[in-house]
Design a protein around this motif. Structure first.
Motif, PDB file in Angstrom:
ATOM      1  N   PRO A  47      41.533  20.483   8.497  1.00  0.00           N
ATOM      2  CA  PRO A  47      42.395  19.309   8.501  1.00  0.00           C
ATOM      3  C   PRO A  47      41.688  18.123   7.834  1.00  0.00           C
ATOM      4  O   PRO A  47      40.465  18.126   7.677  1.00  0.00           O
ATOM      5  N   VAL A  75      39.908  14.585  12.109  1.00  0.00           N
ATOM      6  CA  VAL A  75      40.176  14.961  13.488  1.00  0.00           C
ATOM      7  C   VAL A  75      40.542  13.706  14.253  1.00  0.00           C
ATOM      8  O   VAL A  75      39.920  12.668  14.103  1.00  0.00           O
ATOM      9  N   GLU A  76      41.573  13.854  15.049  1.00  0.00           N
ATOM     10  CA  GLU A  76      42.044  12.713  15.824  1.00  0.00           C
ATOM     11  C   GLU A  76      41.273  12.662  17.127  1.00  0.00           C
ATOM     12  O   GLU A  76      41.206  13.638  17.844  1.00  0.00           O
ATOM     13  N   LYS A  77      40.727  11.518  17.382  1.00  0.00           N
ATOM     14  CA  LYS A  77      40.146  11.350  18.706  1.00  0.00           C
ATOM     15  C   LYS A  77      41.227  10.804  19.611  1.00  0.00           C
ATOM     16  O   LYS A  77      41.987   9.931  19.208  1.00  0.00           O
ATOM     17  N   ARG A 110      35.406  19.221  25.718  1.00  0.00           N
ATOM     18  CA  ARG A 110      34.529  18.863  24.601  1.00  0.00           C
ATOM     19  C   ARG A 110      33.072  19.163  24.952  1.00  0.00           C
ATOM     20  O   ARG A 110      32.335  19.721  24.141  1.00  0.00           O
ATOM     21  N   LEU A 153      35.918  18.482  18.069  1.00  0.00           N
ATOM     22  CA  LEU A 153      37.345  18.185  17.910  1.00  0.00           C
ATOM     23  C   LEU A 153      37.995  19.114  16.885  1.00  0.00           C
ATOM     24  O   LEU A 153      39.149  19.520  17.030  1.00  0.00           O
ATOM     25  N   LEU A 154      37.210  19.447  15.862  1.00  0.00           N
ATOM     26  CA  LEU A 154      37.698  20.374  14.846  1.00  0.00           C
ATOM     27  C   LEU A 154      38.008  21.733  15.463  1.00  0.00           C
ATOM     28  O   LEU A 154      39.055  22.342  15.207  1.00  0.00           O
ATOM     29  N   GLU A 173      41.050  21.602  17.459  1.00  0.00           N
ATOM     30  CA  GLU A 173      42.254  21.646  16.637  1.00  0.00           C
ATOM     31  C   GLU A 173      42.490  23.045  16.076  1.00  0.00           C
ATOM     32  O   GLU A 173      43.615  23.525  16.005  1.00  0.00           O
ATOM     33  N   GLY A 177      44.251  25.286  18.284  1.00  0.00           N
ATOM     34  CA  GLY A 177      45.605  24.871  18.607  1.00  0.00           C
ATOM     35  C   GLY A 177      45.758  24.091  19.895  1.00  0.00           C
ATOM     36  O   GLY A 177      46.813  24.126  20.514  1.00  0.00           O
ATOM     37  N   ALA A 186      45.786  20.361  21.834  1.00  0.00           N
ATOM     38  CA  ALA A 186      46.021  18.959  21.504  1.00  0.00           C
ATOM     39  C   ALA A 186      44.715  18.180  21.661  1.00  0.00           C
ATOM     40  O   ALA A 186      43.849  18.545  22.450  1.00  0.00           O
ATOM     41  N   ALA A 187      44.599  17.099  20.880  1.00  0.00           N
ATOM     42  CA  ALA A 187      43.347  16.345  20.890  1.00  0.00           C
ATOM     43  C   ALA A 187      43.064  15.749  22.257  1.00  0.00           C
ATOM     44  O   ALA A 187      41.897  15.582  22.633  1.00  0.00           O
TER      45      ALA A 187
END
Lengths: 408, 278
Positions: free
Chosen positions: A128, A131-133, B111, B134-135, B138, B141, B143-144
């Protein structure tokens, strides 16, 4: 956010880390670590980055600094990123390349990937853009709130504990009577089983501890009373102290540590594994099924253990009195007969069932508060022991004041 | 013809995991007897067997969580027993495991769970580990906002995904999945299958998957191995399974539950499947 060095040093202190660090230290010498070379393209057409080596999470540390510099200094140019010399790439390496390309593109310039195995470009393309925090809600609270919030929370949690303790006491009694089709609400087998666990198996340690306590009190008492030539009064001292206060108090503390923690751990892990919920949907009252037998068992076992503790302690005292002061058993018994009356024994024994209930209820309350994690189980077992010992001592003090007031 | 070239291809491929003459037992009971197994780079091997035949025992033995009586295990070409401490660690870094119930550390957030192996093994700054975690979140699949949740706050499917993210934390070469789709709804399970196939394609993963999910076996597994009678009864493609003459294998792949998935004309299917996989 913590700063990086602090964070990593905390983790490095872990026991196993040294060996891992050694393994890590070998890597910079490894020629196959990632490297990056920068060269200018003719005609001011920007720069070309030649990437090589192993762009994997173990080889990446060698180029982090370079990449940061490039991102800062060269982002204002078109950039051609040449992947031809890359030997291996994983997500971490691909992410760093992706990141660099994004920085360049954000500055309105082109970043172009070339060369390398097709798989590498594919991997980079799959990632992507960013990355959204998850946004952390930033809290701005006044100093006043922050100062008094813990106190308020504590007060509410005490009130909550008190309510659930009362709830447990209440539904223990009611839950035991709420079984359809059975004459008695309590299953005797489970009560007997619990008495075995909490009472019979605790006997040796209680006897030993009380014997030692009695002996120690007698020895110290004898030494002090010797100055007044009143050594024989050590019998009064030990007898009254042990029977009124120490016997029940120390037994209760021992049981709080031994059985209170067990109750919390049992109920807590049942809560964690949804066993408590399973009882609920079967229409059973978990308090009645799980906690009531334990409360009954404790209430029976603790007074009996107190009696044993008293005997052991007095025996220890008699041994020491004989050894240090030459008070024979016959004299000891004679003196004790005069010093102690029924009220001394009763005033101590009355407290035992109260202590048992306190230990059981506090342990159950803490057990039912256990959440989903192993950490919370440990937290609540600790809280159970600390709280029940505290309350036991507090209640012992209240009893002492009460007895003094009614001249018992 | 076609089969022939396929088997030649197989023979040339790099063997990632090779188990030879493995015997495992507890007390007088022998669970696995002279078992042989090979897994090749880049494939997804589905492992099936009746309950209690020792699928988990085999996986745990390969991961060295259980002792073995005899036999050799080569992971990524290395024999673990002959390695020094440092090499063992390097080997461990290249393995990822998704346990059946996730086995996420309950005291850490998702995390932190993912970052734990990174922190222990890698020399990367915190911001990069944050981004990588975080990658991975993602990629699997999630959600952050799941990143800062504790395992007890996650649903069953989310726990599986978070556990997969942790298994992938160090970009391993070989991933062990113990019933990855059990307890997931069919849509979630299908997504999970796709996810595993996609990760295999992009990251070049090799996957050892213990599963009872027929859909997974048919849709993502390149090869299937059946455990029975204390050894690998048969390994091969779905086609081989359908043709193998063993009552258990027959009823497994041709039973009522399989009927809707195994179409009648199986030669066409297997070809189609093979093309779909390539």
């Amino acid at each position: 956010m913590c700063d990086d060095t602090e964070e990593s040093s905390r983790y490095d202190s872990a026991r196993l880390s040294q060996a891992r660090k050694d393994a890590r230290d070998l890597k910079p010498a490894d020629p196959s670590a990632a490297h990056v070379k920068i060269e200018s393209l003719p005609d001011g057409a920007g720069h070309r980055l030649r990437l090589g080596g192993r762009w994997t999470n173990t080889g990446l540390h060698a180029v982090l600094h370079d990449l940061e510099e490039i991102g800062r200094d060269r982002a204002a140019d078109d950039l051609e990123i040449d992947l031809s010399d890359i030997a291996a790439m994983d997500v971490a390496g691909a992410w760093m390349i992706r990141r660099l390309a994004r920085t360049v593109e954000a500055n309105g310039h082109a970043a172009h990937l070339s060369g390398g195995e097709g798989r590498f470009q594919e991997l980079i393309a799959v990632l992507p853009d960013k990355v959204e925090k998850a946004e952390e809600p930033s809290e701005t609270r006044s100093l006043f709130t922050r100062l008094f919030e813990p106190v308020g929370k504590l007060a509410y949690s005490f009130w909550g504990d008190f309510l659930s303790a009362m709830h447990i006491l209440g539904s223990a009694v009611r839950g035991a009577q709420m079984k359809l089709g059975r004459a008695s609400g309590v299953s005797p087998a489970s009560v007997v089983n619990q008495i075995d666990h909490m009472g019979v198996k605790a006997t040796p340690i209680i006897l030993l501890m009380s014997f030692l306590i009695g002996a120690i009190i007698a020895q110290q008492g004898a030494f002090q009373l010797r100055y007044f030539g009143a050594e024989v009064f050590v019998v009064d001292l030990v007898g009254i102290l042990q029977l009124r206060e120490i016997g029940v108090l120390l037994t209760a503390i021992m049981i709080a540590g031994r059985s209170g923690s067990a109750i919390t751990a049992e109920i807590g892990s049942m809560k964690m594994r949804e066993e408590v919920d399973a009882l609920l949907v079967m229409g059973l009252n978990p308090v009645g099924v799980l906690i009531f037998p334990r409360l009954v068992a404790l209430t029976i076992a603790l007074p009996l253990l107190t009696i044993l503790a008293n005997f052991a302690s007095l025996f220890g005292a008699a041994m020491v009195a004989w050894g240090y002061s030459g008070i024979t058993f016959a004299v000891f018994l004679q003196r004790m007969h005069e010093a102690i009356d029924l009220s001394t024994i009763v005033s101590g024994m009355i407290k035992a069932p109260f202590m048992a209930l306190i230990i059981g209820v506090v342990a159950a309350v803490e057990g039912l508060k256990v959440g989903g994690s192993a950490e919370s189980l440990g937290l609540h077992v600790t809280a159970s022991v600390v709280k029940s010992i505290f309350v036991v001592i507090l209640v012992d003090g209240l009893f002492a004041m009460f007895y003094a007031a009614i001249d018992f | 013809m076609d089969d022939n070239t396929a088997s030649q291809e197989t023979a040339e491929r790099e063997t990632i995991l090779s188990v030879r003459d493995l015997t495992v037992g507890f007390g007088p009971k022998v669970v696995l007897d002279n078992l042989n197994l090979d897994i090749y780079r880049g494939e997804i091997l589905g492992f099936v067997g009746a309950s209690g035949t020792g699928k988990s025992v085999l996986m745990r033995t390969v991961l060295r969580l259980l002792p073995r009586r005899s036999g050799t295990i080569h992971i990524l070409g290395e024999d673990y027993d002959s390695l020094g401490e440092e090499e063992r660690m390097k080997l461990d870094m290249r393995l990822g495991v998704l346990f059946q119930h996730g086995a996420l550390f309950s005291a850490l957030t998702v995390r932190e769970n993912i970052q734990l192996p990174m922190r222990e093994y890698l020399d990367l700054p915190k911001w990069l580990m944050d981004e990588l975690a975080l990658l991975k979140i993602e990629m699997v699949g999630l959600a952050a906002d799941a990143a800062d949740k504790y395992p007890s706050e996650l649903s069953g499917g989310m726990i599986k995904r978070a556990a997969l993210a942790r298994a992938l934390a160090l970009d391993p070469d070989l991933v062990f999945l113990d019933e990855p789709t059990s307890g997931l709804d069919p849509i979630g399970a299908a997504e999970f299958d796709e996810l595993i196939a996609r990760l295999r394609d992009t990251l070049g993963l090799t996957v050892y998957m213990v599963t009872h999910d027929l859909d997974s076996l048919f849709s993502v597994c390149d090869r299937i191995a059946v455990l029975g009678q204390k050894r690998v009864l048969v390994e091969g493609t779905i086609e081989d399974m359908l043709e193998f003459d063993d009552p258990w294998v027959q009823s497994y792949f041709r039973g009522k539950r399989a009927r809707s998935i195994v179409p009648q004309d199986r030669s066409k299917t297997s070809q189609a499947l093979r093309h779909g996989l390539k």
